[in-house]
Design a protein around this motif. Structure first.
Motif, PDB file in Angstrom:
ATOM      1  N   PHE A  30      77.192 -46.702  38.962  1.00 55.22           N
ATOM      2  CA  PHE A  30      78.545 -45.679  38.749  1.00 55.22           C
ATOM      3  C   PHE A  30      78.192 -44.792  39.466  1.00 55.22           C
ATOM      4  CE2 PHE A  30      81.111 -43.399  36.292  1.00 55.22           C
ATOM      5  CZ  PHE A  30      82.194 -43.843  36.997  1.00 55.22           C
ATOM      6  N   GLN A  31      78.789 -44.086  40.807  1.00 58.16           N
ATOM      7  CA  GLN A  31      79.209 -43.076  41.254  1.00 58.16           C
ATOM      8  C   GLN A  31      77.618 -43.326  41.979  1.00 58.16           C
ATOM      9  OE1 GLN A  31      80.647 -39.679  39.203  1.00 58.16           O
ATOM     10  NE2 GLN A  31      82.937 -40.686  38.898  1.00 58.16           N
ATOM     11  N   GLY A  32      76.802 -43.757  42.802  1.00 55.11           N
ATOM     12  CA  GLY A  32      75.835 -43.599  43.411  1.00 55.11           C
ATOM     13  C   GLY A  32      74.377 -43.731  41.974  1.00 55.11           C
ATOM     14  N   VAL A  33      74.674 -43.926  41.174  1.00 58.85           N
ATOM     15  CA  VAL A  33      73.726 -43.814  40.116  1.00 58.85           C
ATOM     16  C   VAL A  33      73.375 -45.482  39.136  1.00 58.85           C
ATOM     17  CG1 VAL A  33      72.818 -42.829  38.095  1.00 58.85           C
ATOM     18  CG2 VAL A  33      73.987 -41.182  39.291  1.00 58.85           C
ATOM     19  N   ARG A  34      72.297 -45.322  39.800  1.00 59.63           N
ATOM     20  CA  ARG A  34      71.719 -46.797  38.653  1.00 59.63           C
ATOM     21  C   ARG A  34      72.210 -46.436  36.964  1.00 59.63           C
ATOM     22  NH1 ARG A  34      71.667 -51.402  39.878  1.00 59.63           N
ATOM     23  NH2 ARG A  34      71.247 -51.582  42.030  1.00 59.63           N
ATOM     24  N   CYS A  35      72.395 -46.975  37.100  1.00 56.80           N
ATOM     25  CA  CYS A  35      72.618 -47.213  34.933  1.00 56.80           C
ATOM     26  C   CYS A  35      72.881 -48.636  34.549  1.00 56.80           C
ATOM     27  CB  CYS A  35      74.180 -46.542  34.687  1.00 56.80           C
ATOM     28  SG  CYS A  35      75.336 -45.379  35.269  1.00 56.80           S
ATOM     29  N   LYS A  36      71.927 -48.274  33.466  1.00 55.53           N
ATOM     30  CA  LYS A  36      71.652 -49.305  32.982  1.00 55.53           C
ATOM     31  C   LYS A  36      71.580 -48.373  31.302  1.00 55.53           C
ATOM     32  CE  LYS A  36      67.215 -50.383  35.883  1.00 55.53           C
ATOM     33  NZ  LYS A  36      66.180 -50.053  35.521  1.00 55.53           N
ATOM     34  N   GLU A  37      72.842 -50.306  30.901  1.00 56.57           N
ATOM     35  CA  GLU A  37      73.394 -49.591  29.407  1.00 56.57           C
ATOM     36  C   GLU A  37      73.575 -50.449  28.804  1.00 56.57           C
ATOM     37  OE1 GLU A  37      74.230 -46.900  28.165  1.00 56.57           O
ATOM     38  OE2 GLU A  37      74.671 -45.626  29.901  1.00 56.57           O
ATOM     39  N   GLN A  38      72.543 -50.621  27.578  1.00 51.95           N
ATOM     40  CA  GLN A  38      72.156 -51.722  25.954  1.00 51.95           C
ATOM     41  C   GLN A  38      73.673 -52.039  25.844  1.00 51.95           C
ATOM     42  OE1 GLN A  38      69.393 -50.827  23.200  1.00 51.95           O
ATOM     43  NE2 GLN A  38      70.799 -51.551  21.691  1.00 51.95           N
ATOM     44  N   PHE A  83      87.151 -47.389  36.392  1.00 52.05           N
ATOM     45  CA  PHE A  83      86.536 -47.748  35.441  1.00 52.05           C
ATOM     46  C   PHE A  83      86.201 -46.160  34.394  1.00 52.05           C
ATOM     47  CE2 PHE A  83      81.574 -46.417  34.290  1.00 52.05           C
ATOM     48  CZ  PHE A  83      81.223 -47.575  33.459  1.00 52.05           C
ATOM     49  N   SER A  84      85.829 -46.323  33.118  1.00 47.66           N
ATOM     50  CA  SER A  84      85.869 -45.282  32.970  1.00 47.66           C
ATOM     51  C   SER A  84      84.802 -45.166  31.772  1.00 47.66           C
ATOM     52  CB  SER A  84      87.094 -45.162  31.618  1.00 47.66           C
ATOM     53  OG  SER A  84      86.584 -43.569  30.968  1.00 47.66           O
ATOM     54  N   TYR A  85      83.576 -44.674  31.990  1.00 43.95           N
ATOM     55  CA  TYR A  85      82.477 -44.557  31.576  1.00 43.95           C
ATOM     56  C   TYR A  85      82.333 -44.152  29.616  1.00 43.95           C
ATOM     57  CZ  TYR A  85      77.109 -45.003  31.928  1.00 43.95           C
ATOM     58  OH  TYR A  85      76.302 -44.981  32.612  1.00 43.95           O
ATOM     59  N   SER A  86      83.323 -43.712  29.551  1.00 44.35           N
ATOM     60  CA  SER A  86      83.119 -43.718  27.811  1.00 44.35           C
ATOM     61  C   SER A  86      84.271 -44.600  27.297  1.00 44.35           C
ATOM     62  CB  SER A  86      83.667 -42.120  27.736  1.00 44.35           C
ATOM     63  OG  SER A  86      85.394 -42.561  28.361  1.00 44.35           O
ATOM     64  N   LYS A  87      84.561 -44.923  27.925  1.00 42.31           N
ATOM     65  CA  LYS A  87      85.583 -45.993  27.248  1.00 42.31           C
ATOM     66  C   LYS A  87      84.845 -47.225  27.600  1.00 42.31           C
ATOM     67  CE  LYS A  87      88.915 -49.867  28.276  1.00 42.31           C
ATOM     68  NZ  LYS A  87      90.250 -50.569  29.890  1.00 42.31           N
ATOM     69  N   GLU A 101      80.032 -33.887  36.330  1.00 45.50           N
ATOM     70  CA  GLU A 101      79.789 -34.182  37.764  1.00 45.50           C
ATOM     71  C   GLU A 101      81.558 -34.594  38.520  1.00 45.50           C
ATOM     72  OE1 GLU A 101      78.367 -37.431  41.285  1.00 45.50           O
ATOM     73  OE2 GLU A 101      77.544 -36.970  38.985  1.00 45.50           O
ATOM     74  N   VAL A 102      82.056 -35.487  37.962  1.00 45.33           N
ATOM     75  CA  VAL A 102      83.390 -35.375  38.751  1.00 45.33           C
ATOM     76  C   VAL A 102      84.360 -34.464  38.161  1.00 45.33           C
ATOM     77  CG1 VAL A 102      85.765 -37.248  38.458  1.00 45.33           C
ATOM     78  CG2 VAL A 102      83.160 -37.695  37.847  1.00 45.33           C
ATOM     79  N   LYS A 103      83.784 -33.476  37.236  1.00 46.87           N
ATOM     80  CA  LYS A 103      85.432 -32.131  37.163  1.00 46.87           C
ATOM     81  C   LYS A 103      84.942 -31.255  37.560  1.00 46.87           C
ATOM     82  CE  LYS A 103      86.035 -33.209  32.123  1.00 46.87           C
ATOM     83  NZ  LYS A 103      86.361 -33.820  30.941  1.00 46.87           N
ATOM     84  N   LYS A 104      83.406 -30.935  38.721  1.00 42.98           N
ATOM     85  CA  LYS A 104      83.867 -30.240  39.094  1.00 42.98           C
ATOM     86  C   LYS A 104      84.558 -29.706  40.246  1.00 42.98           C
ATOM     87  CE  LYS A 104      78.438 -29.566  37.974  1.00 42.98           C
ATOM     88  NZ  LYS A 104      77.629 -29.757  38.884  1.00 42.98           N
ATOM     89  N   ASP A 105      84.246 -29.471  41.148  1.00 42.50           N
ATOM     90  CA  ASP A 105      85.195 -29.068  42.386  1.00 42.50           C
ATOM     91  C   ASP A 105      84.861 -29.910  43.807  1.00 42.50           C
ATOM     92  OD1 ASP A 105      87.721 -27.592  41.692  1.00 42.50           O
ATOM     93  OD2 ASP A 105      86.249 -26.302  42.266  1.00 42.50           O
ATOM     94  N   VAL A 106      84.853 -31.303  43.457  1.00 45.94           N
ATOM     95  CA  VAL A 106      84.139 -32.183  44.858  1.00 45.94           C
ATOM     96  C   VAL A 106      85.086 -32.322  45.808  1.00 45.94           C
ATOM     97  CG1 VAL A 106      83.020 -33.700  43.212  1.00 45.94           C
ATOM     98  CG2 VAL A 106      85.047 -34.387  43.775  1.00 45.94           C
ATOM     99  N   LEU A 107      84.516 -32.525  46.934  1.00 43.73           N
ATOM    100  CA  LEU A 107      85.457 -33.076  48.659  1.00 43.73           C
ATOM    101  C   LEU A 107      85.478 -34.630  47.711  1.00 43.73           C
ATOM    102  CD1 LEU A 107      82.841 -30.812  50.782  1.00 43.73           C
ATOM    103  CD2 LEU A 107      84.958 -30.445  49.679  1.00 43.73           C
ATOM    104  N   VAL A 108      86.782 -35.034  49.016  1.00 47.32           N
ATOM    105  CA  VAL A 108      86.739 -36.185  48.856  1.00 47.32           C
ATOM    106  C   VAL A 108      85.994 -36.891  50.069  1.00 47.32           C
ATOM    107  CG1 VAL A 108      88.508 -37.477  50.365  1.00 47.32           C
ATOM    108  CG2 VAL A 108      89.026 -35.278  49.532  1.00 47.32           C
ATOM    109  N   ASP A 114      80.676 -42.984  47.702  1.00 47.22           N
ATOM    110  CA  ASP A 114      80.267 -43.102  46.326  1.00 47.22           C
ATOM    111  C   ASP A 114      81.136 -44.746  46.207  1.00 47.22           C
ATOM    112  OD1 ASP A 114      79.178 -41.234  45.059  1.00 47.22           O
ATOM    113  OD2 ASP A 114      80.635 -40.468  43.897  1.00 47.22           O
ATOM    114  N   TYR A 115      82.829 -44.371  46.907  1.00 51.79           N
ATOM    115  CA  TYR A 115      83.056 -46.006  46.957  1.00 51.79           C
ATOM    116  C   TYR A 115      82.536 -46.965  47.929  1.00 51.79           C
ATOM    117  CZ  TYR A 115      86.770 -49.654  47.170  1.00 51.79           C
ATOM    118  OH  TYR A 115      87.430 -49.655  47.761  1.00 51.79           O
TER     119      TYR A 115
END
Length: 409
Positions: A30-38, A83-87, A101-108, A114-115
């Protein structure tokens, strides 16, 4: 009591088989990060009772199936940009990380990259991922990459679309924008921007009128022209295009055709694969319910395949091979550039693209008064709508006198 040797692990699931417990984790990017969730953790039976152990194994196998479906849903939402991580993982430590990270002023550019990574992970079809990546790197990042997502607006996109429509078709522009829309959707989900600027864009009103005209044209070869082409072509080239003209197969289907799918005895060709960008893939009609079809071998196609059998049968699984490497053709573009274009030049005929072999087949069948439902089935359409839309003028050709099959005694 170990289960890893007994249970098949689906891709994207991580098993932790400890002495007292069994844990399943979901692995995704997600967003370029490998995530591992239980996903779950279950305590193992405290006793060695066979019935308790069997019941535990049954439940774990069921949970694995649920976890696999859950992971599929997550990857699908990531692909769509919703996708919503918190959901999905409200208690995860990563929720705050991604929100910050997303709430910063990111460039397009960041959202597009990421996509692109999500697409290349296999969430979309292989050929689509390569096409998306090419569009992102070659078109969208140079055009929008340096703009802050908060500053991207409808007016910018409309101006860009109008300028592009001077040189490319509107359908192509809309394909570009659909990728941009999916790429920036996470910024909407995380409330960085109030809405997706691609929604309700209404670009048709600003596009150049010429760009709205489709390049699609049914311009079939006549039977006389087909004979000229086949007279000039030689060897495998002749066999390939004779097969194309008298089966209506797409070029990608022809180069993906294997001998195991050719039934000479019953004169039937089973079409269930196409070759795109060097890989065999399911038919483009699979998403519409047509995963395979049986194509009748007309006499001309039968003759061409019998001749081709002397060239590649036993030497290759594929019916038609690239003479340069003796392996399967990589894609239809190579056929067009290396064989079709030089061949048409030698005939002196007006150039038409290789897809016209398919149109020629359809028109020959229509002029022969073949049943339109049969024609649609042979070409892999779910109904006759496509036949009517593209070949209607040939069906109603006034120069053709229709002879009813049922006459009055």
């Amino acid at each position: 009591m170990k289960f890893l040797n007994k249970i098949k692990r689906p891709k994207g699931l991580i098993f932790e088989d400890n002495k007292k417990s069994f844990t399943i984790r979901l692995s995704f990017i997600f967003q370029g990060v490998r995530c591992k969730e239980q996903f779950l953790r279950r305590n193992k039976p405290s006793s060695n009772n066979k019935e308790d152990i069997a019941e535990f194994e049954r439940k774990i196998k069921k949970e694995i199936k649920i976890a696999e479906n859950k992971l599929g849903q997550i990857n699908h939402e990531i692909c769509l940009g919703v996708f919503s991580y918190s959901k999905h993982f409200p208690g995860s430590n990563r929720v705050g990380l991604f929100e910050d990270e997303v709430k910063k002023d990111v460039l397009v550019k960041k959202l597009l990259e990421d996509y692109e990574e999500v697409c290349l992970e296999g969430v979309v079809a292989y050929s689509s991922s390569l096409s998306h990546s090419k569009t992102i790197r070659g078109i969208l990042i140079p055009s929008f990459g340096d703009i802050l997502i908060k500053e991207l607006n409808k007016n910018m996109i409309r101006k860009w679309s109008k300028e592009k429509s001077k040189t490319i078709k509107s359908k192509t522009i809309k394909n570009y924008l659909s990728i941009l829309k999916l790429a920036i959707q996470p910024a909407v989900d995380e409330k960085v921007i109030p809405e997706n600027p691609l929604l309700g864009l209404g670009i048709d009103s600003v596009l150049m009128k010429d760009s709205m005209i489709s390049d699609f044209e049914v311009n079939p070869f006549s039977i006389d022209e087909i004979e000229i082409i086949l007279e000039v072509a030689e060897g495998q080239d002749e066999n390939l295009f004779q097969t194309a003209f008298f089966t209506g197969l797409r070029t990608s289907e022809i180069i993906g055709l294997k001998w195991s799918k050719v039934d000479f005895e019953n004169r039937v060709i089973k079409i269930d694969m196409a070759r795109v960008k060097g890989k065999d893939k399911v038919l483009k009609t699979a998403t519409k319910g047509v995963r395979s079809r049986n194509v009748a071998m007309l006499d001309q196609a039968y003759e061409a395949l019998i001749n081709q059998k002397e060239i590649t049968y036993g030497a290759s699984d594929y019916v038609f091979i690239d003479p340069l490497n003796k392996g399967p053709w990589g894609d239809s573009a190579k056929i067009r550039k290396r064989i079709w274009i030089p061949l048409i030049k030698r005939t002196g005929l007006k150039y038409r693209n290789p897809y016209q072999t398919r149109h020629s087949y359809a028109c020959l069948m229509i002029k022969n008064n073949e049943n339109v439902f049969w024609i649609a089935d042979q070409m892999g359409h779910t109904g006759i709508e496509m036949i009517n839309r593209h070949y209607g003028k040939f069906i109603h050709d006034k120069d053709k006198v229709y002879i009813p099959k049922i006459t009055k005694d």
